[in-house]
Design an enzyme around this catalytic site. Structure first.
Site, PDB file in Angstrom:
ATOM      1  N   LYS A 136       8.347  -4.711   8.920  1.00  0.00           N
ATOM      2  CA  LYS A 136       9.044  -5.367  10.027  1.00  0.00           C
ATOM      3  C   LYS A 136       9.911  -6.483   9.451  1.00  0.00           C
ATOM      4  O   LYS A 136       9.399  -7.341   8.730  1.00  0.00           O
ATOM      5  CB  LYS A 136       8.032  -6.011  10.974  1.00  0.00           C
ATOM      6  CG  LYS A 136       7.367  -5.043  11.914  1.00  0.00           C
ATOM      7  CD  LYS A 136       6.732  -5.824  13.049  1.00  0.00           C
ATOM      8  CE  LYS A 136       5.911  -4.954  13.973  1.00  0.00           C
ATOM      9  NZ  LYS A 136       6.179  -3.559  14.004  1.00  0.00           N
ATOM     10  N   ASP A 149      11.089  -1.074  10.496  1.00  0.00           N
ATOM     11  CA  ASP A 149      10.754  -0.984  11.917  1.00  0.00           C
ATOM     12  C   ASP A 149      11.851  -1.632  12.757  1.00  0.00           C
ATOM     13  O   ASP A 149      12.530  -2.541  12.293  1.00  0.00           O
ATOM     14  CB  ASP A 149       9.468  -1.774  12.217  1.00  0.00           C
ATOM     15  CG  ASP A 149       8.222  -1.076  11.715  1.00  0.00           C
ATOM     16  OD1 ASP A 149       8.322   0.044  11.193  1.00  0.00           O
ATOM     17  OD2 ASP A 149       7.139  -1.679  11.852  1.00  0.00           O
ATOM     18  N   ARG A 171      14.124   7.110  11.985  1.00  0.00           N
ATOM     19  CA  ARG A 171      12.889   7.369  12.744  1.00  0.00           C
ATOM     20  C   ARG A 171      13.225   7.112  14.204  1.00  0.00           C
ATOM     21  O   ARG A 171      13.544   5.993  14.588  1.00  0.00           O
ATOM     22  CB  ARG A 171      11.792   6.403  12.309  1.00  0.00           C
ATOM     23  CG  ARG A 171      10.582   6.439  13.234  1.00  0.00           C
ATOM     24  CD  ARG A 171       9.796   5.147  13.187  1.00  0.00           C
ATOM     25  NE  ARG A 171       9.205   4.954  11.895  1.00  0.00           N
ATOM     26  CZ  ARG A 171       8.767   3.755  11.479  1.00  0.00           C
ATOM     27  NH1 ARG A 171       8.876   2.693  12.244  1.00  0.00           N
ATOM     28  NH2 ARG A 171       8.220   3.627  10.299  1.00  0.00           N
ATOM     29  N   GLY A 186      10.445   3.380  21.931  1.00  0.00           N
ATOM     30  CA  GLY A 186      10.600   1.923  22.010  1.00  0.00           C
ATOM     31  C   GLY A 186       9.364   1.302  22.623  1.00  0.00           C
ATOM     32  O   GLY A 186       8.850   1.795  23.627  1.00  0.00           O
ATOM     33  N   ALA A 187       8.880   0.223  22.006  1.00  0.00           N
ATOM     34  CA  ALA A 187       7.574  -0.312  22.376  1.00  0.00           C
ATOM     35  C   ALA A 187       7.617  -1.679  23.051  1.00  0.00           C
ATOM     36  O   ALA A 187       6.586  -2.227  23.386  1.00  0.00           O
ATOM     37  CB  ALA A 187       6.700  -0.409  21.122  1.00  0.00           C
ATOM     38  N   HIS A 243       4.303  10.966  20.449  1.00  0.00           N
ATOM     39  CA  HIS A 243       3.067  11.733  20.714  1.00  0.00           C
ATOM     40  C   HIS A 243       3.243  12.567  21.962  1.00  0.00           C
ATOM     41  O   HIS A 243       2.263  13.076  22.511  1.00  0.00           O
ATOM     42  CB  HIS A 243       1.888  10.783  20.948  1.00  0.00           C
ATOM     43  CG  HIS A 243       1.814   9.688  19.944  1.00  0.00           C
ATOM     44  ND1 HIS A 243       2.370   8.457  20.150  1.00  0.00           N
ATOM     45  CD2 HIS A 243       1.279   9.677  18.719  1.00  0.00           C
ATOM     46  CE1 HIS A 243       2.172   7.709  19.081  1.00  0.00           C
ATOM     47  NE2 HIS A 243       1.519   8.423  18.191  1.00  0.00           N
ATOM     48  N   ARG A 269       0.218  -3.418  22.558  1.00  0.00           N
ATOM     49  CA  ARG A 269       1.340  -2.504  22.828  1.00  0.00           C
ATOM     50  C   ARG A 269       0.848  -1.058  22.909  1.00  0.00           C
ATOM     51  O   ARG A 269       1.336  -0.268  23.698  1.00  0.00           O
ATOM     52  CB  ARG A 269       2.434  -2.659  21.774  1.00  0.00           C
ATOM     53  CG  ARG A 269       3.223  -3.954  21.937  1.00  0.00           C
ATOM     54  CD  ARG A 269       4.580  -3.879  21.256  1.00  0.00           C
ATOM     55  NE  ARG A 269       4.439  -3.852  19.817  1.00  0.00           N
ATOM     56  CZ  ARG A 269       4.339  -4.932  19.045  1.00  0.00           C
ATOM     57  NH1 ARG A 269       4.372  -6.128  19.589  1.00  0.00           N
ATOM     58  NH2 ARG A 269       4.201  -4.821  17.756  1.00  0.00           N
TER      59      ARG A 269
HETATM   60  C1  FAD Z   1       5.381   6.640  13.522  1.00  0.00           C
HETATM   61  C2  FAD Z   1       5.770   5.710  14.639  1.00  0.00           C
HETATM   62  C3  FAD Z   1       6.510   4.583  14.350  1.00  0.00           C
HETATM   63  C4  FAD Z   1       6.893   3.721  15.370  1.00  0.00           C
HETATM   64  N1  FAD Z   1       7.741   2.668  15.091  1.00  0.00           N
HETATM   65  C5  FAD Z   1       8.238   1.928  16.102  1.00  0.00           C
HETATM   66  C6  FAD Z   1       9.234   0.934  15.869  1.00  0.00           C
HETATM   67  O1  FAD Z   1       9.666   0.696  14.728  1.00  0.00           O
HETATM   68  N2  FAD Z   1       9.712   0.223  16.939  1.00  0.00           N
HETATM   69  C7  FAD Z   1       9.283   0.469  18.224  1.00  0.00           C
HETATM   70  O2  FAD Z   1       9.777  -0.166  19.171  1.00  0.00           O
HETATM   71  N3  FAD Z   1       8.319   1.391  18.462  1.00  0.00           N
HETATM   72  C8  FAD Z   1       7.799   2.119  17.454  1.00  0.00           C
HETATM   73  N4  FAD Z   1       6.852   3.092  17.724  1.00  0.00           N
HETATM   74  C9  FAD Z   1       6.241   3.151  19.080  1.00  0.00           C
HETATM   75  C10 FAD Z   1       7.085   3.952  20.059  1.00  0.00           C
HETATM   76  O3  FAD Z   1       8.252   3.241  20.398  1.00  0.00           O
HETATM   77  C11 FAD Z   1       6.294   4.231  21.359  1.00  0.00           C
HETATM   78  O4  FAD Z   1       5.980   3.011  21.959  1.00  0.00           O
HETATM   79  C12 FAD Z   1       5.029   5.020  21.167  1.00  0.00           C
HETATM   80  O5  FAD Z   1       5.171   5.994  20.197  1.00  0.00           O
HETATM   81  C13 FAD Z   1       4.596   5.678  22.494  1.00  0.00           C
HETATM   82  O6  FAD Z   1       5.570   6.564  22.948  1.00  0.00           O
HETATM   83  P1  FAD Z   1       5.470   8.157  22.795  1.00  0.00           P
HETATM   84  O7  FAD Z   1       6.767   8.607  22.266  1.00  0.00           O
HETATM   85  O8  FAD Z   1       4.310   8.534  22.000  1.00  0.00           O
HETATM   86  O9  FAD Z   1       5.421   8.720  24.242  1.00  0.00           O
HETATM   87  P2  FAD Z   1       4.657   8.357  25.583  1.00  0.00           P
HETATM   88  O10 FAD Z   1       5.454   8.992  26.654  1.00  0.00           O
HETATM   89  O11 FAD Z   1       4.376   6.892  25.664  1.00  0.00           O
HETATM   90  O12 FAD Z   1       3.313   9.102  25.386  1.00  0.00           O
HETATM   91  C14 FAD Z   1       3.218  10.502  25.411  1.00  0.00           C
HETATM   92  C15 FAD Z   1       1.760  10.901  25.413  1.00  0.00           C
HETATM   93  O13 FAD Z   1       1.189  10.504  24.165  1.00  0.00           O
HETATM   94  C16 FAD Z   1      -0.096   9.978  24.345  1.00  0.00           C
HETATM   95  N5  FAD Z   1      -0.139   8.591  23.888  1.00  0.00           N
HETATM   96  C17 FAD Z   1       0.929   7.817  23.616  1.00  0.00           C
HETATM   97  N6  FAD Z   1       0.530   6.601  23.207  1.00  0.00           N
HETATM   98  C18 FAD Z   1      -0.818   6.629  23.243  1.00  0.00           C
HETATM   99  C19 FAD Z   1      -1.815   5.667  22.967  1.00  0.00           C
HETATM  100  N7  FAD Z   1      -1.485   4.451  22.558  1.00  0.00           N
HETATM  101  N8  FAD Z   1      -3.113   6.043  23.098  1.00  0.00           N
HETATM  102  C20 FAD Z   1      -3.427   7.278  23.486  1.00  0.00           C
HETATM  103  N9  FAD Z   1      -2.526   8.228  23.776  1.00  0.00           N
HETATM  104  C21 FAD Z   1      -1.249   7.900  23.669  1.00  0.00           C
HETATM  105  C22 FAD Z   1      -0.413  10.070  25.813  1.00  0.00           C
HETATM  106  O14 FAD Z   1      -1.115  11.275  26.028  1.00  0.00           O
HETATM  107  C23 FAD Z   1       0.935  10.154  26.471  1.00  0.00           C
HETATM  108  O15 FAD Z   1       0.902  10.863  27.656  1.00  0.00           O
HETATM  109  C24 FAD Z   1       6.463   3.970  16.710  1.00  0.00           C
HETATM  110  C25 FAD Z   1       5.716   5.105  16.985  1.00  0.00           C
HETATM  111  C26 FAD Z   1       5.381   5.973  15.980  1.00  0.00           C
HETATM  112  C27 FAD Z   1       4.596   7.203  16.328  1.00  0.00           C
END
Ligand code: FAD
Length: 299
Positions: A88, A122, A172, A176-177, A220, A281
């Site tokens: 980060k 990140d 990547r 967005g978190a 995911h 988050r």
């Molecule tokens: C490798 C990686 C690097 C990342 N780097 C960054 C970054 O640099 N900056 C940034 O802003 N964000 C980052 N993120 C986080 C990202 O922005 C999302 O907030 C996060 O991945 C959740 O979104 P999703 O795409 O999985 O989909 P979502 O729509 O949130 O989730 C889809 C499904 O996945 C499952 N799921 C998702 N999260 C969880 C959880 N915490 N626990 C259990 N099940 C879950 C659930 O079943 C959900 O229905 C990163 C994520 C990954 C995987």
């Protein structure tokens, strides 16, 4: 809640929270992350290490983090692990001194080149996006061993993608978190999902691949995972052009399914003592868990 010090103090000492965070984190020490990475490697899954912590207040702390990552790169090489690292910018001193942050990132990327490894940058909350892109562009001009995260919830990301494609950048893509206002980010999840798909297809296009780009499909979301797998097959995207990326411990069955289907997969393993904001988050991404945790914290 991720930024509330009062809650952080209490929650981090609560056995229930510590137990529940272990689902997403093999442990607080680098050794815990390395042991988990070795296990993932046996399953054919690569890893990415990240030490938790953000928004440092002292230059010495940024130096400490930088030295830590230099050491990680050495240890990964000696252990023969297929593990990259993810940093980060605020951990490397972005809030304190931009030139120092650039130097720190450069030192890490140079060491990654020596150790034949790779560094991901990140993306943090929106005030950092321009600074982070600038940091990335300057580092990328000196070495191809660096990639950047882009967030599909931001309207601006489509333009950022277009500007990075000609560089052959490793990107990547994430949803967005952070909590961002509707003036700059899609407020509706369905729109974020659709933008993720559109941007990912663009980053997998022949033009992006010819420029030498690599895409990390970091989600995911089973629907997006499958839609993009269909796109990849339909357009004969080679496996060298993309990897799926997920967080350690999340959607394990989906991860297994990808491995069995022969898709390239990496999991990001977080470690370190400063896990509270990160954990919050992760909870926010799955609201069903939040009330359960709150009840347990105050019980
Ligand atoms: C490798 C990686 C690097 C990342 N780097 C960054 C970054 O640099 N900056 C940034 O802003 N964000 C980052 N993120 C986080 C990202 O922005 C999302 O907030 C996060 O991945 C959740 O979104 P999703 O795409 O999985 O989909 P979502 O729509 O949130 O989730 C889809 C499904 O996945 C499952 N799921 C998702 N999260 C969880 C959880 N915490 N626990 C259990 N099940 C879950 C659930 O079943 C959900 O229905 C990163 C994520 C990954 C995987």
């Amino acid at each position: 809640m991720s930024t509330n010090p009062w809650l952080r103090e209490r929650a981090m000492r609560t056995a229930f929270v510590r137990r529940s965070v272990s689902t997403f984190m093999p442990g607080e020490r680098l050794e815990d992350a390395m042991a988990a990475a070795a296990e993932q490697q046996r399953r054919g899954v690569g890893t990415i290490f990240t030490k938790l912590g953000e928004n440092l207040t002292r230059v010495e702390e940024a130096e400490e983090v930088t030295r830590h990552y230099l050491d990680v790169l050495d240890k990964v090489k000696s252990a023969g692990l297929r593990a990259q690292i993810s940093v980060k910018p605020t951990q490397l001193g972005l809030d304190l001194d931009k030139a120092l942050c650039f130097d720190n990132l450069q030192r890490i990327v140079d060491r990654a080149a020596e150790r034949e490894n790779f560094v991901w940058v990140d993306m943090e909350s929106s005030p950092y996006v321009d600074l982070t892109l600038d940091l990335f562009r300057r580092t990328r001009a000196r070495s191809p061993r660096v990639g950047i995260a882009l967030q599909a919830y931001l309207y601006r990301t489509a333009a950022d993608v277009e500007s990075l494609i000609p560089l052959g950048a490793a990107i990547r893509l994430v949803k967005g978190a952070y909590l961002e206002p509707p003036s700059i980010a899609y407020p509706k999840k369905a729109d974020v999902d659709e933008n993720f798909y559109t941007l990912a297809c663009r980053l997998l296009s022949a033009e992006a691949r010819q420029a030498g780009g690599l895409l990390h499909i970091a989600t995911h979301d089973p629907r997006l995972v499958d839609r993009l797998a269909a796109f990849i097959d339909q357009h004969n995207v080679p496996s060298a052009a993309y990897e799926y990326a997920m967080l350690y411990g999340i959607q394990r069955a989906l991860q297994q399914r990808l491995v069995q289907a022969g898709r390239p997969l990496r999991v990001l393993i977080a470690y370190g003592e400063y896990w509270f904001p990160w954990y919050m988050r992760r909870l926010a991404e799955r609201p069903a868990n939040v009330w359960f945790v709150i009840k347990n914290i105050f019980a």
